[in-house]
Design a protein around this motif. Structure first.
Motif, short mmCIF file in Angstrom:
data_model
loop_
_atom_site.label_atom_id
_atom_site.label_comp_id
_atom_site.label_asym_id
_atom_site.label_seq_id
_atom_site.Cartn_x
_atom_site.Cartn_y
_atom_site.Cartn_z
N GLY A 1 -5.00 6.17 2.37
CA GLY A 1 -4.23 5.00 2.79
C GLY A 1 -4.79 3.75 2.13
O GLY A 1 -5.88 3.77 1.54
N GLY A 2 -4.04 2.67 2.22
CA GLY A 2 -4.52 1.41 1.67
C GLY A 2 -4.56 1.37 0.16
O GLY A 2 -5.31 0.59 -0.42
N VAL A 3 -3.77 2.22 -0.48
CA VAL A 3 -3.70 2.20 -1.95
C VAL A 3 -3.07 0.88 -2.41
O VAL A 3 -3.61 0.19 -3.28
N HIS A 4 -1.95 0.55 -1.83
CA HIS A 4 -1.28 -0.72 -2.14
C HIS A 4 -1.74 -1.76 -1.12
O HIS A 4 -1.60 -1.56 0.09
N ALA A 5 -2.24 -2.86 -1.66
CA ALA A 5 -2.95 -3.82 -0.83
C ALA A 5 -2.11 -4.34 0.34
O ALA A 5 -2.61 -4.50 1.45
N ARG A 6 -0.84 -4.60 0.10
CA ARG A 6 -0.02 -5.29 1.10
C ARG A 6 0.47 -4.37 2.21
O ARG A 6 1.01 -4.84 3.21
N GLU A 7 0.27 -3.07 2.06
CA GLU A 7 0.76 -2.12 3.07
C GLU A 7 -0.34 -1.89 4.09
O GLU A 7 -0.90 -0.81 4.21
N HIS B 1 1.96 5.24 2.71
CA HIS B 1 2.45 3.99 2.11
C HIS B 1 3.50 3.35 3.01
O HIS B 1 3.86 3.88 4.06
N SER B 2 4.03 2.24 2.53
CA SER B 2 5.13 1.55 3.19
C SER B 2 5.98 0.88 2.11
O SER B 2 5.43 0.39 1.13
N PHE C 1 6.30 -4.49 5.03
CA PHE C 1 4.92 -4.25 4.63
C PHE C 1 3.95 -4.58 5.76
O PHE C 1 2.96 -3.89 5.97
N GLN C 2 4.27 -5.67 6.45
CA GLN C 2 3.38 -6.11 7.53
C GLN C 2 4.21 -6.46 8.76
O GLN C 2 4.53 -7.63 9.00
N PRO C 3 4.57 -5.45 9.54
CA PRO C 3 5.29 -5.72 10.78
C PRO C 3 4.39 -6.53 11.73
O PRO C 3 3.17 -6.59 11.54
#
Lengths: 102, 480
Positions: free
Chosen positions: B59-65, B217-218, B332-334
């Motif tokens: 998890g946390g591969v893409h910073a904004r997710e 991801h998201s 991305f950030q609920p």
């Protein structure tokens, strides 16, 4: 801005959106989808200038949120300091149940 | 509760390992981030010798997710606490019993890398919420917008997308060779140029039986399975990503010029496990995620799931690793209140796939005693290969027996006719009875050698006449 971009007619809507994404280097989410009515749509994050270009090329733009404002709001929901500095562990959201849980 | 910052993620991982040392440990990944942050993994399971089938979660591969990290920390925290207390777990209307959790924790290892890209997360949480990449400043050419590489485009899979894909493919909307591309999908100068991708490769290689990989991801509410470069097909093995004859053809949806090969059995497993995750997720509060191939979303090159799955095609020593991507939520950030609900949804999906993996993990065993000093154990492992272990004063570890490959976990039977001869039998998918064995002098401790071989009979036939013979050393138990 966070926006949903639409394009029709059926035959070229997806092509138009894909062309716009590629030419304008739009930051999109989830890829271009064509719904049951034949309308192609994609969600994008772009500034006002880029969205204006999208409109000028024949796609419909529906702004759904101010992504900058939303981001700042969410950054206020990030922990400060270190809540686990004392050696404690996070507590999960699951409810503990006995046996087979029924 | 609010979203975890990077220091809290690190502390949470270390504290969980320290609190539950009997069933968990933390591992330091080999490469620090470009800003010097140490990346860690949690290994959950009964033993740490790497022999158990393993599920790798990232998890946390893409910073904004941001929430991907919370989901994986939540999974670890819940599973470790419940297992230690001997409890089950409930998320909304979906329950995992005590037996379910015990099955997971006894039969497989779960290797969790909750935050692959800590530099990017820190930058996203503190500066630019929509930042996606890592923070590698190696190629900025003096321009701050040119910092960073998209980790999920930096794996070794069709990295030369300009050559591999059709000029008509939309691949160029989803990966870029330009460090300053505002698309945020710069692939980096070479596969595994980034410490984050190298760390994930290390995690995949850590256990020789890494059988499942889920990258969290998201968004938007999807469960993706192989492949990501094109539609799939199961009839032409030569039409595959390694075949340069198909360069320039990939990435066009719906055509028949090129489709990526996936063995039918692998596709069946992928569809089944994706369905297991979808159903378990829906069971919490009714959220309906769509399962589809990653390519249905859009074509990709250099993604982690497409790297993890086909490693065995290029290196037969690698395990078969069924790979998935979960794209949770619709933002991305609920808000944190919504994120907590999503955490429960996706944790349920990950527990369900863990349970399904664990239920399929045990080997079917056959045992025999040839004499009072000798015991043999046989199994068809989860890759379908015949394995044996034996005791002769002390236990000797599992070793492969010859080239025979059967359906994974095929039940087998064994028979020792006397101290020098033994046979094992298995029924294949066509109903035919196979007997495996070998011939040779068998006088040393080595199991290597060409003599182990197999024979198959037609469906519905299984008789002693179909067997071949092993010659065994009664002193050492050696099969030659």
């Amino acid at each position: 801005m966070r926006a949903t971009l639409y394009a029709s007619p059926v035959a070229s809507g997806a092509d138009l959106l894909n062309t716009l994404i590629q030419e304008l280097r739009l930051d999109t989410v989830g890829g271009v989808r064509v719904d049951e009515s034949g309308v192609a749509r994609v969600e994008a994050y772009a500034n006002g200038h880029r969205l204006a270009v999208v409109r000028s090329r024949g796609a419909t733009v529906e702004i759904t949120a101010d992504a900058t404002e939303t981001g700042l709001t969410r950054q206020d929901q990030v922990g400060r300091g270190n809540r686990f500095a004392d050696g404690s562990v996070p507590i999960g959201t699951g409810i503990l149940v006995e046996g087979d849980g029924r | 509760m609010t979203y975890l910052n990077v220091a809290e993620v690190d502390a949470a991982v270390r504290n969980l390992a320290a609190t539950y040392p009997d069933i968990c440990e933390h591992l330091t990944l080999p490469k620090p981030s470009v800003e010097g942050r140490v990346c860690r993994a949690l290994r959950l399971g009964p033993r740490a010798d790497g022999t158990l089938p393993t599920l790798v979660l990232t998890g946390g591969v893409h910073a904004r997710e941001w929430g991907s990290c919370e989901i994986l920390i939540n999974l670890a925290a819940d599973l470790l606490r419940a297992r230690t207390l001997g409890s089950g777990l409930r998320y909304g209307n979906r329950t995992f019993s005590t037996l379910d959790l015990r099955t997971i924790m006894r039969r497989i290892n779960i290797l969790i890398v909750p935050l692959v890209n800590p530099d990017g997360r820190h930058y996203s949480q503190m500066t630019d919420a929509l930042w996606r990449r890592n923070r590698n400043p190696a190629r900025p050419e003096g321009r701050p917008e040119c910092v960073g590489v998209d980790i999920n485009r930096n794996y070794e899979f069709l990295f030369d997308f300009g050559t591999a894909f059709s000029p008509k493919s939309s691949i160029r909307s989803h990966v870029s060779a330009d460090p300053c591309d505002p698309l945020q999908q710069y692939q980096g100068p070479a596969p595994f140029s980034e410490p984050e991708t190298d760390n994930v490769r290390w995690a995949l290689d850590l256990h020789r039986r890494t059988r499942w990989f889920v990258d969290v991801h998201s968004y938007p509410e999807l469960i993706l399975h192989s492949w990501g470069d094109d539609d799939s097909q199961s009839h032409d093995p030569e039409m595959n990503f390694r075949n340069s004859a198909h360069h320039g053809m990939r990435g066009i949806p719906g055509d028949r010029v090129y489709r990526e090969f996936i063995p039918a059995g692998d596709l069946d497993v992928s569809l089944r496990l994706a369905g297991v995750m979808r159903d378990a997720l829906a069971g919490v509060r009714g959220k309906t995620y769509t399962t589809e191939s990653a390519f249905t979303l859009y074509p990709t090159a250099g993604s982690g799931d497409d790297y993890a799955y086909p490693r065995r095609f290029t290196d037969p020593s690698k395990p078969r690793t069924h790979s998935f991507v979960i794209e949770w939520g619709k933002d991305f950030q609920p808000s944190w209140e919504e994120m907590e609900l999503i955490v429960g949804d996706v944790t349920s999906a990950l527990l369900a796939v863990s349970l399904e993996a664990a239920r399929n993990a045990p080997w079917q065993l056959a045992t025999q005693t040839r004499n009072p000093d000798q015991m043999d154990v046989f199994a068809i492992d989860s890759d379908g290969r015949a394995q044996s272990a034996w005791w002769h004063g002390e236990w000797h570890d599992w070793a492969r027996m010859g080239p025979m490959v059967l359906p994974p976990q095929t039940p087998i039977a064994s028979l020792a006719r006397n101290s020098d001869y033994m046979d094992i039998f298995a029924v294949g998918t066509d109903g035919g009875c196979g007997a495996t064995g070998g011939t040779g002098s068998g006088t040393t401790g080595s199991r290597s050698g060409p003599a182990v071989r197999s024979r198959r009979s037609p469906p519905s036939r299984c008789s002693p006449a179909t067997t071949t013979r092993w010659t065994c050393s009664p002193r050492t138990g050696t099969v030659r």
